[in-house]
Design a protein around this motif. Sequence first.
Motif, PDB file in Angstrom:
ATOM      1  N   ILE A 199      -9.524  95.816  19.002  1.00 36.39           N
ATOM      2  CA  ILE A 199     -10.788  96.190  19.654  1.00 36.39           C
ATOM      3  C   ILE A 199     -11.779  95.068  19.372  1.00 36.39           C
ATOM      4  CG2 ILE A 199     -12.586  97.937  19.869  1.00 36.39           C
ATOM      5  CD1 ILE A 199     -10.671  99.973  18.655  1.00 36.39           C
ATOM      6  N   GLU A 200     -11.969  94.211  20.347  1.00 37.93           N
ATOM      7  CA  GLU A 200     -12.786  93.002  20.158  1.00 37.93           C
ATOM      8  C   GLU A 200     -13.265  92.512  21.520  1.00 37.93           C
ATOM      9  OE1 GLU A 200     -14.937  90.204  19.306  1.00 37.93           O
ATOM     10  OE2 GLU A 200     -13.917  90.832  17.460  1.00 37.93           O
ATOM     11  N   ASP A 201     -14.576  92.269  21.652  1.00 42.79           N
ATOM     12  CA  ASP A 201     -15.121  91.896  22.959  1.00 42.79           C
ATOM     13  C   ASP A 201     -15.245  90.389  23.165  1.00 42.79           C
ATOM     14  OD1 ASP A 201     -17.174  91.689  21.085  1.00 42.79           O
ATOM     15  OD2 ASP A 201     -18.738  92.032  22.582  1.00 42.79           O
ATOM     16  N   GLU A 202     -15.095  89.599  22.099  1.00 44.79           N
ATOM     17  CA  GLU A 202     -15.169  88.140  22.247  1.00 44.79           C
ATOM     18  C   GLU A 202     -13.772  87.588  22.545  1.00 44.79           C
ATOM     19  OE1 GLU A 202     -17.669  86.139  22.256  1.00 44.79           O
ATOM     20  OE2 GLU A 202     -19.272  87.525  21.703  1.00 44.79           O
ATOM     21  N   PRO A 203     -13.549  87.031  23.739  1.00 42.23           N
ATOM     22  CA  PRO A 203     -12.200  86.608  24.143  1.00 42.23           C
ATOM     23  C   PRO A 203     -11.538  85.624  23.187  1.00 42.23           C
ATOM     24  CG  PRO A 203     -13.670  86.626  26.038  1.00 42.23           C
ATOM     25  CD  PRO A 203     -14.528  86.840  24.828  1.00 42.23           C
TER      26      PRO A 203
ATOM     27  N   VAL B 256       1.229  93.309  19.934  1.00 41.64           N
ATOM     28  CA  VAL B 256      -0.109  93.721  20.362  1.00 41.64           C
ATOM     29  C   VAL B 256       0.018  94.600  21.598  1.00 41.64           C
ATOM     30  CG1 VAL B 256      -2.344  92.937  21.222  1.00 41.64           C
ATOM     31  CG2 VAL B 256      -1.187  91.655  19.408  1.00 41.64           C
ATOM     32  N   THR B 257      -0.445  95.849  21.484  1.00 44.41           N
ATOM     33  CA  THR B 257      -0.341  96.782  22.609  1.00 44.41           C
ATOM     34  C   THR B 257      -1.439  96.566  23.629  1.00 44.41           C
ATOM     35  OG1 THR B 257      -1.663  98.447  21.455  1.00 44.41           O
ATOM     36  CG2 THR B 257       0.729  98.533  21.155  1.00 44.41           C
ATOM     37  N   GLY B 258      -2.518  95.915  23.202  1.00 36.15           N
ATOM     38  CA  GLY B 258      -3.610  95.649  24.122  1.00 36.15           C
ATOM     39  C   GLY B 258      -4.856  95.212  23.385  1.00 36.15           C
ATOM     40  N   VAL B 259      -5.790  94.614  24.135  1.00 36.92           N
ATOM     41  CA  VAL B 259      -7.082  94.205  23.592  1.00 36.92           C
ATOM     42  C   VAL B 259      -8.161  94.963  24.351  1.00 36.92           C
ATOM     43  CG1 VAL B 259      -8.692  92.314  23.222  1.00 36.92           C
ATOM     44  CG2 VAL B 259      -6.231  91.920  22.966  1.00 36.92           C
ATOM     45  N   ALA B 260      -8.942  95.766  23.636  1.00 38.45           N
ATOM     46  CA  ALA B 260      -9.999  96.563  24.258  1.00 38.45           C
ATOM     47  C   ALA B 260     -11.344  95.901  24.022  1.00 38.45           C
ATOM     48  CB  ALA B 260      -9.998  97.975  23.681  1.00 38.45           C
ATOM     49  N   ARG B 261     -12.162  95.810  25.086  1.00 36.10           N
ATOM     50  CA  ARG B 261     -13.491  95.204  24.966  1.00 36.10           C
ATOM     51  C   ARG B 261     -14.576  96.260  24.842  1.00 36.10           C
ATOM     52  NH1 ARG B 261     -15.440  92.873  28.996  1.00 36.10           N
ATOM     53  NH2 ARG B 261     -16.558  91.178  27.937  1.00 36.10           N
ATOM     54  N   THR B 262     -14.235  97.519  25.110  1.00 41.36           N
ATOM     55  CA  THR B 262     -15.196  98.612  25.038  1.00 41.36           C
ATOM     56  C   THR B 262     -14.543  99.835  24.396  1.00 41.36           C
ATOM     57  OG1 THR B 262     -14.595  99.592  27.164  1.00 41.36           O
ATOM     58  CG2 THR B 262     -16.237  97.816  27.210  1.00 41.36           C
ATOM     59  N   GLN B 263     -15.380 100.800  24.034  1.00 39.85           N
ATOM     60  CA  GLN B 263     -14.861 102.038  23.463  1.00 39.85           C
ATOM     61  C   GLN B 263     -13.948 102.754  24.449  1.00 39.85           C
ATOM     62  OE1 GLN B 263     -17.935 104.687  22.076  1.00 39.85           O
ATOM     63  NE2 GLN B 263     -16.531 106.411  21.746  1.00 39.85           N
TER      64      GLN B 263
ATOM     65  N   GLY C 297     -22.179  97.423  24.857  1.00 39.86           N
ATOM     66  CA  GLY C 297     -23.124  98.082  23.969  1.00 39.86           C
ATOM     67  C   GLY C 297     -22.535  99.274  23.252  1.00 39.86           C
ATOM     68  N   SER C 298     -21.279  99.599  23.553  1.00 41.05           N
ATOM     69  CA  SER C 298     -20.626 100.709  22.871  1.00 41.05           C
ATOM     70  C   SER C 298     -20.218 100.275  21.468  1.00 41.05           C
ATOM     71  CB  SER C 298     -19.410 101.199  23.659  1.00 41.05           C
ATOM     72  OG  SER C 298     -18.447 100.173  23.815  1.00 41.05           O
ATOM     73  N   SER C 299     -19.777 101.242  20.681  1.00 39.39           N
ATOM     74  CA  SER C 299     -19.518 100.993  19.271  1.00 39.39           C
ATOM     75  C   SER C 299     -18.031 101.043  18.948  1.00 39.39           C
ATOM     76  CB  SER C 299     -20.259 102.038  18.426  1.00 39.39           C
ATOM     77  OG  SER C 299     -19.809 102.022  17.097  1.00 39.39           O
ATOM     78  N   GLY C 300     -17.557  99.999  18.282  1.00 41.19           N
ATOM     79  CA  GLY C 300     -16.184 100.024  17.804  1.00 41.19           C
ATOM     80  C   GLY C 300     -15.982 101.088  16.743  1.00 41.19           C
ATOM     81  N   LEU C 301     -17.029 101.361  15.967  1.00 40.20           N
ATOM     82  CA  LEU C 301     -16.954 102.411  14.958  1.00 40.20           C
ATOM     83  C   LEU C 301     -16.774 103.774  15.619  1.00 40.20           C
ATOM     84  CD1 LEU C 301     -17.105 103.253  12.017  1.00 40.20           C
ATOM     85  CD2 LEU C 301     -19.598 103.291  12.215  1.00 40.20           C
ATOM     86  N   ASP C 302     -17.507 104.015  16.707  1.00 39.27           N
ATOM     87  CA  ASP C 302     -17.326 105.271  17.444  1.00 39.27           C
ATOM     88  C   ASP C 302     -15.924 105.363  18.035  1.00 39.27           C
ATOM     89  OD1 ASP C 302     -19.884 106.078  16.854  1.00 39.27           O
ATOM     90  OD2 ASP C 302     -20.745 105.405  18.768  1.00 39.27           O
ATOM     91  N   ALA C 303     -15.426 104.220  18.515  1.00 37.74           N
ATOM     92  CA  ALA C 303     -14.074 104.203  19.068  1.00 37.74           C
ATOM     93  C   ALA C 303     -13.051 104.562  17.992  1.00 37.74           C
ATOM     94  CB  ALA C 303     -13.766 102.822  19.649  1.00 37.74           C
ATOM     95  N   VAL C 304     -13.211 103.984  16.815  1.00 36.41           N
ATOM     96  CA  VAL C 304     -12.290 104.284  15.717  1.00 36.41           C
ATOM     97  C   VAL C 304     -12.378 105.746  15.331  1.00 36.41           C
ATOM     98  CG1 VAL C 304     -11.875 103.882  13.258  1.00 36.41           C
ATOM     99  CG2 VAL C 304     -12.174 101.953  14.809  1.00 36.41           C
ATOM    100  N   ASN C 305     -13.599 106.297  15.233  1.00 35.20           N
ATOM    101  CA  ASN C 305     -13.753 107.709  14.890  1.00 35.20           C
ATOM    102  C   ASN C 305     -13.058 108.606  15.908  1.00 35.20           C
ATOM    103  OD1 ASN C 305     -15.197 107.740  12.443  1.00 35.20           O
ATOM    104  ND2 ASN C 305     -17.112 107.275  13.503  1.00 35.20           N
TER     105      ASN C 305
END
Length: 266
Positions: free
Chosen positions: A146-150, A167-174, A198-206
């Motif tokens: 989960i990383e938005d910087e290419p 690697v199953t995939g790279v997510a740029r947003t929650q 502007g979404s949160s990786g922490l929210d995505a993890v939760n």
Amino acid sequence: MSIAKEIAPHLPYLRRFARALTGTQNSGDAYVVAMLEALVLDPSAFPRDLNPRIGLYRTFLKLWSSVGLNTAESGTAASLNHSPVERNLEALTPRPRQAFLLRTVEGFSIDEVASIMDVSAADAAGLVQTAGQEIAEQVATDVLIIEDEPIIALDIETMVEELGHTVTGVARTQREAIALVAKKRPGLVLADIQLADGSSGLDAVNEILASIDVPVIFITAYPERLLTGDRPEPAFLITKPFQPEAVKAAISQALFFDRRAGRKAA
């Protein structure tokens, strides 16, 4: 101060180390007792020029390498009932296993590991790296990034694949992260906090942890946002800019100590 008083506070931790090193509590305790008996007979064997904790572990490893007290019954029902972590430890070659445990379980610095093992700092780092490679072979899994910087995402993806993971995939947003988890359950998540929309990786993890149990490594320029006491507490936290070896070590450690270590994600 007597040797007994100097080493007493460290003995519970040495017993923990001995158990991990030998495979069973009985075997580990046998080595600790043998070391203490040897020190009673010859106190001069203890290196008084070292920090007491470092000297204690060095003395223990010298004895562990020289006598055959290990009572673990390798290959028996007892060893088959070991936890995944214990079985992973048993699969490591001896010297890298020692270095790995000293560094990751006991929390010694590389310089301290070198002093305990009586090797150079470079050799100690090499042993820890070897352990990491051996661990990666045991616990290869599917990884969600989960990383938005290419460019950063590409660097992380390269490191993950160099360790033998997929690697199953790279997510740029929650939203992308949740969609990727629904498509393919990962065995490890590497997550930034601040994402593209502007979404949160922490929210995505939760949200991910609400549905599956998976180890998480946070890689972020904002570590203070995770040091709040709220869940999930980051067992593994890498600060940007990061060193590649630090990320690789964290990946190996997170998978090694995960309860499902050794089982590739379905």
